[in-house]
Design an enzyme around this catalytic site. Structure first.
Site, PDB file in Angstrom:
ATOM      1  N   ASN A 166      -4.236  -4.626  -2.457  1.00 41.68           N
ATOM      2  CA  ASN A 166      -4.012  -3.885  -1.224  1.00 41.68           C
ATOM      3  C   ASN A 166      -2.699  -4.320  -0.570  1.00 41.68           C
ATOM      4  O   ASN A 166      -1.910  -5.053  -1.169  1.00 41.68           O
ATOM      5  CB  ASN A 166      -5.203  -4.051  -0.269  1.00 41.68           C
ATOM      6  CG  ASN A 166      -5.480  -5.511   0.067  1.00 41.68           C
ATOM      7  OD1 ASN A 166      -4.559  -6.309   0.275  1.00 41.68           O
ATOM      8  ND2 ASN A 166      -6.755  -5.881   0.123  1.00 41.68           N
ATOM      9  N   CYS A 167      -2.475  -3.889   0.662  1.00 45.46           N
ATOM     10  CA  CYS A 167      -1.200  -4.166   1.327  1.00 45.46           C
ATOM     11  C   CYS A 167      -0.971  -5.658   1.548  1.00 45.46           C
ATOM     12  O   CYS A 167       0.170  -6.131   1.548  1.00 45.46           O
ATOM     13  CB  CYS A 167      -1.132  -3.417   2.658  1.00 45.46           C
ATOM     14  SG  CYS A 167      -2.437  -3.860   3.839  1.00 45.46           S
TER      15      CYS A 167
END
Length: 236
Positions: A166-167
């Site tokens: 994810n980010c």
């Protein structure tokens, strides 16, 4: 029944305490670690204070979003997006990602590392700058210019996983060379505590019995009623 309700209330309270998997230290732990308060900037004055390669955190309703500041009011960040799967038109892909695009990207496990303006990235929230450096004391961050270059090299479509890519994984890889997510770790700890709590076995049995009563006795209702509590019991 009261036993099950107590269990549910306890776990829901646990989730609400850390804003759905956002990692937080207590004041005592922060003092022991010698941490000062977070560096927070308004999104209006941030460009005057930010440096290329800074790691930015933006609190959202259910999670914290991360990005790497590239200078000139630009931020590189990883975000789920279905559009790169549907078209190669860069003008369409560059448009601001809507909630529908984001949700479809999550489901299809497709994301993009894109460069947006600081205002689009912040979306009206405050910015926490390089706060994660305090959590990665064992790993010194790369020089800011190298951090920015690593982020720029990853711009484009990329596989996505809510828990494993994810980010936060993106920014920690760029800044520290190791892709980690403390939000994921917090979620896994919460999940482990639920599995290891023996009340979850009782609750799963109760739900299984209700399921059988509502839909009748059949393999599709009986097997889950037996296997799920058994698995939770053995895992706990």
């Amino acid at each position: 029944m009261l036993y099950s309700l107590t269990f549910l209330v306890e776990k829901l309270s646990l989730l609400s305490n850390f804003k759905l998997f956002e990692f937080k230290w207590t004041d005592g732990k922060r003092k022991e670690a010698g941490c000062t308060e977070r560096t927070t900037y308004s999104h209006i004055v941030a460009p005057l204070s930010l440096h290329r390669g800074d790691l930015l955190e933006v609190p959202r309703t259910l999670f914290t979003h991360f990005g790497i500041y590239l200078g000139d009011n630009k931020v590189a960040h990883l975000i789920p997006d279905i559009m790169p799967v549907l078209t190669n038109d860069k003008m369409i892909i560059k448009k601001v990602i809507t909630n529908k695009r984001l949700i479809m990207g999550c489901l299809y496990k497709c994301a993009t590392v894109r460069v947006d303006t600081l205002d689009d990235f912040v979306y009206g929230s405050n910015i926490l700058v390089n706060h994660m450096d305090r959590k990665f004391k064992a790993q010194q961050p790369f020089p800011n210019e190298e951090v920015a270059e690593r982020a720029e090299q990853l711009v484009g479509a990329i596989p996505y996983s809510l828990l494993w890519n994810n980010c936060e994984h993106f920014v920690t890889y760029c800044r520290y060379g190791s892709a980690k997510s403390q939000q994921t770790e917090m979620f896994c700890e919460c999940l482990k505590s639920i599995i290891r709590d023996q009340r979850s076995v009782f609750l799963s049995v109760l739900l299984g019995i209700i399921y059988i009563i509502c839909f009748g006795l059949a393999p599709s209702t009986t097997l889950p009623t037996i296997l799920i509590p058994f698995t939770l019991w053995m895992a706990g």
